[in-house]
Design a protein around this motif. Structure first.
Motif, PDB file in Angstrom:
ATOM      1  N   LEU A   7       0.713  -1.323  -0.091  1.00 20.55           N
ATOM      2  CA  LEU A   7      -0.033   0.077   0.104  1.00 20.55           C
ATOM      3  C   LEU A   7       0.836   1.194   0.001  1.00 20.55           C
ATOM      4  CD1 LEU A   7      -3.138  -1.128   2.285  1.00 20.55           C
ATOM      5  CD2 LEU A   7      -2.251  -1.551   0.059  1.00 20.55           C
ATOM      6  N   VAL A   8       0.199   2.268  -0.155  1.00 19.22           N
ATOM      7  CA  VAL A   8       1.172   3.412  -0.311  1.00 19.22           C
ATOM      8  C   VAL A   8       0.473   4.774   0.467  1.00 19.22           C
ATOM      9  CG1 VAL A   8       1.561   5.435  -2.021  1.00 19.22           C
ATOM     10  CG2 VAL A   8       1.626   3.189  -2.793  1.00 19.22           C
ATOM     11  N   VAL A  32       0.035   0.967   5.370  1.00 20.25           N
ATOM     12  CA  VAL A  32       0.744   2.190   5.888  1.00 20.25           C
ATOM     13  C   VAL A  32      -0.213   3.405   5.794  1.00 20.25           C
ATOM     14  CG1 VAL A  32       2.038   2.784   3.739  1.00 20.25           C
ATOM     15  CG2 VAL A  32       2.853   3.499   5.824  1.00 20.25           C
ATOM     16  N   ASN A  33      -0.521   4.138   6.990  1.00 20.08           N
ATOM     17  CA  ASN A  33      -1.238   5.213   6.934  1.00 20.08           C
ATOM     18  C   ASN A  33      -0.837   6.308   7.967  1.00 20.08           C
ATOM     19  OD1 ASN A  33      -2.988   2.391   7.012  1.00 20.08           O
ATOM     20  ND2 ASN A  33      -4.204   4.224   5.888  1.00 20.08           N
ATOM     21  N   ILE A  34      -0.966   7.619   7.308  1.00 17.68           N
ATOM     22  CA  ILE A  34      -0.238   8.648   8.170  1.00 17.68           C
ATOM     23  C   ILE A  34      -1.218   9.322   9.005  1.00 17.68           C
ATOM     24  CG2 ILE A  34      -0.662  10.407   6.239  1.00 17.68           C
ATOM     25  CD1 ILE A  34       2.211  11.709   7.192  1.00 17.68           C
ATOM     26  N   GLY A  89      -7.060   3.604  10.598  1.00 15.23           N
ATOM     27  CA  GLY A  89      -7.442   4.900  10.590  1.00 15.23           C
ATOM     28  C   GLY A  89      -7.332   5.778  11.899  1.00 15.23           C
ATOM     29  N   PHE A  90      -7.580   7.129  11.689  1.00 16.00           N
ATOM     30  CA  PHE A  90      -7.303   7.977  13.036  1.00 16.00           C
ATOM     31  C   PHE A  90      -8.515   8.985  13.076  1.00 16.00           C
ATOM     32  CE2 PHE A  90      -3.223   6.968  10.723  1.00 16.00           C
ATOM     33  CZ  PHE A  90      -2.446   6.629  12.027  1.00 16.00           C
ATOM     34  N   GLY A 103     -10.536  10.695   7.815  1.00 15.20           N
ATOM     35  CA  GLY A 103      -9.351  10.252   8.573  1.00 15.20           C
ATOM     36  C   GLY A 103      -8.110  10.367   7.779  1.00 15.20           C
ATOM     37  N   GLU A 104      -8.337  10.614   6.499  1.00 14.81           N
ATOM     38  CA  GLU A 104      -6.953  10.629   5.628  1.00 14.81           C
ATOM     39  C   GLU A 104      -6.743  11.910   5.309  1.00 14.81           C
ATOM     40  OE1 GLU A 104      -4.854   8.506   4.763  1.00 14.81           O
ATOM     41  OE2 GLU A 104      -5.692   6.285   4.799  1.00 14.81           O
TER      42      GLU A 104
END
Length: 648
Positions: A259-260, A348-350, A404-405, A460-461
């Motif tokens: 993933l990116v 991967v998530n920011i 997720g955030f 969330g993104e």
């Protein structure tokens, strides 16, 4: 209900713990069975993590469910855009209702709208020299809208095709695909993400880059040579210009891409890697205890391209820079940074504040937290080892995948093997990693049904994460819905995350097989309701321009439609003619769409108000064929017909 079924449930309808234990054990055995090393490691992790997997929050009480419903005639708060998986399309749902609003055909043919039938759609999908479609299949995985200043701008939606390595762009004003690009020298194009930062040109209100990761390593070029030299197989990471949809550059890497993610300042793109062994067969992909999260220094890559420090692969004209480890040992000149991550990470998530990347080890019970600024410092040579960019690695449960955030510093990760969503605090995890034993990292857990894959929070993104809902797209739905045969529906479960405890407030069946989704506030999306006829060069602007126009064996039939009639009640062609029909909808009323179908000729498409579409076919069957409107438009809809006469 059978006695076995009764034993599998508690009185409140929730699955029995012993049943969930069986599901987890079976799933874990399937994942870990490739090698004894992995199996033993998995057993140790399961034993270690088991105490933390205990009580999960209960679903919301029935009395509360009503407040999440959307009354008849009322609009949803959010759009949810979801990949359709191997259907090749994109689906749109309203949230919190869960109502399906539209399927957007992208890589698939669709006889509802004529996608893959009309000349316009075939040109977007791509054709062979004989005019047939180059590909008729697709596998959409990840959908992400375009950004301005760290949040969605409502202009585009990008979605990948894993099978045939294509990136598609959907216009969000019409909810229709308008461009598709095939990536060269790539197989298994899985992860994609647009640049989140401000555009370089402030006058352009859309993102300028879309990053694309290739999952499968192949011989480069893949031309039948060097097939047995598997150690030389490589993957490419690609950058596509979001406006032209041309591939700008590619990076040759070790391992693969999954993933990116992209940073909010435009400096880094990232991809998790699960096969750093570069194995060809399954057991070979399971040998190491750590894989990687790979970071790309975007500015340095583009400087290298500009300076001509590139190669070209095969007959591709796309410049390629070298991002392999051996060529990037010096951080001060490196284009890439490989951060070790346990084990077989998937996702991967920011975080919305742009500070941290969460990368979860699918076969490790941990989520790895990497600090953005520390990665930048590594590239400046201020940090010695890539692993030193890791600031936390909490144990959160079995089979962690996607994170997720919310807007309170909390992360929500899907646990595939535990069939749970786990809520954990990022700053607490960092403190615990530094040795603070008095912090609580894991705040809550909730059961989902079953084996969640992707999970995502509302907005969330973006930097505008609102912390209201988490959606869990689950891979299995056994016992959840009316049986429909061996192919079950899947579940999308909505969880209220606004309080301290998560509450399961709704679940909906979804068609197989969604991979990723995104939740966007409705005020961001501004759709058009009627087209502008001037946008179509071939529009038949006046019904008087209708007619049959012959050029040898090529015949053009120009028609208009305005409820309840076509401009020509009949038209005549000859057997063997190549016929192109151009149809313009002259109605200006919102929601007044016309269709056009020709029996026995495999022709069916629609035209929306003020829109023009065309089809080309061979008239090879003499006789009478009633062309009719397929899309209900008027009280005299059934009378809206034209007669095609095919003469000998």
């Amino acid at each position: 209900m059978s006695q076995d079924r009764i034993k599998d449930q508690k009185h409140d309808g929730q699955p029995d713990v012993s049943r969930r234990k069986f599901l987890n054990t079976a799933a874990f055995a399937g994942l870990a069975g490739a090698s004894m090393t992995v199996g033993l490691s998995a057993c140790k992790q399961e034993e270690k993590a088991a105490p933390a997997a205990a009580p999960a929050s209960a679903p919301a009480a029935a009395s509360e469910a009503g407040k999440y419903e959307v009354a008849p005639g009322q609009l949803d708060t959010y759009y949810s855009f979801s990949s359709g998986g191997h259907s090749g399309n994109v689906r749109i749902y309203g949230l919190p209702s869960g109502r399906e609003l539209k399927c957007i055909p992208v890589f698939n043919t669709d006889c509802l709208v004529g996608w893959g039938i009309t000349n316009e759609s075939k040109a977007i999908i791509g054709t062979k020299p004989d005019g047939s479609l180059k590909y008729q299949t697709g596998d959409t995985h990840h959908v992400h809208p375009s950004y301005t200043d760290g949040t969605y701008d409502g202009k585009y939606l990008f979605v990948n095709d894993k099978i045939n390595s294509r990136l598609a762009r959907v216009r969000l004003d019409t909810m229709e695909c308008d461009k598709i690009t095939e990536l060269p020298n790539v197989q298994g194009f899985h992860g994609t993400f647009p640049d989140k930062r401000d555009p370089v040109d402030a006058s352009i209100n859309h993102t300028t880059r879309v990053f694309c990761g290739a999952e499968f390593s192949i011989p480069l070029p893949n031309n039948g040579h060097n097939i047995e030299k598997t150690a030389e197989y490589r993957s490419l990471f690609s950058c596509v210009d979001s406006e032209t949809m041309q591939v700008r550059w590619q990076v040759l890497i070790d391992g693969n891409c999954d993933l990116v993610a992209t940073s909010y300042d435009g400096k880094l793109a990232a991809t998790n890697q699960y096969n750093t062994e570069m194995g060809v067969h399954y057991p070979e992909m399971m040998s190491v205890e750590r894989d990687a999260c790979l970071f790309f220094n975007v500015a340095r890559i583009e400087e290298a391209v500009k300076a001509g420090k590139v190669t070209y692969i095969g007959d591709s004209k796309v410049p390629v820079v070298d991002g392999r480890k051996a060529a990037n040992a010096d951080p001060k000149t490196a284009l890439t940074c490989y951060v070790p991550i346990p084990k077989n990470p998937h996702g991967v998530n920011i975080s919305p504040d742009g500070k941290y990347y969460a990368c979860s080890g699918k076969l490790s019970p941990t989520a790895t937290v990497i600090e953005h600024e520390l990665v930048l410092k590594w590239f400046e040579g201020e940090i010695k080892e890539p692993r030193d960019t890791v600031v936390a690695e909490p144990e959160i449960g079995l089979g962690p995948l996607h994170t997720g955030f919310d807007n309170k510093g909390n992360a929500y990760t899907t646990l595939f093997l535990d069939s749970q969503i786990v809520k954990w605090n990022v700053e607490a995890a960092i403190k615990a990693y530094k040795g603070d034993k008095n912090v609580t990292v894991v705040l809550d857990r909730i059961d989902v049904h079953y084996q969640p894959g992707h999970g995502f929070t509302s907005m969330g993104e973006t930097k505008e994460a609102d912390g209201k809902f988490f959606i869990s797209d689950n891979k299995f739905s056994k016992d959840r819905f009316l049986p429909v045969g061996p192919l079950h529906p899947e579940t999308a479960q909505m969880i209220d995350i606004s309080g301290d405890k998560m509450k399961l407030v709704a679940d909906h069946s979804v068609l197989s097989e969604p991979h990723d989704s995104i939740v966007v506030r409705r005020d961001i999306i501004k759709t058009r309701q009627v087209y502008n006829m001037d946008e179509f060069p071939n529009a038949v602007k006046d019904p008087k321009d209708s007619g049959v126009f012959r050029d040898g064996k090529k015949v053009t039939v120009k028609l208009t439609g305005q409820a309840p009639a076509y401009s020509m009640p009949e038209f005549t062609v000859k057997k063997g003619d190549e016929v192109t029909i151009i149809l313009t909808n002259h109605d200006k009323v919102e929601d007044l769409t016309h269709g056009f179908a020709i029996p026995k000729h495999d022709i069916n498409f629609i035209v929306n108000p003020q829109e023009t579409k065309s089809v080309t076919f061979k008239a090879d069957k003499p006789g009478i064929y009633w062309c009719y409107c397929t899309h209900f438009c008027h009280a005299l809809h059934l009378e809206m017909r034209s007669r095609m006469i095919v003469e000998l």
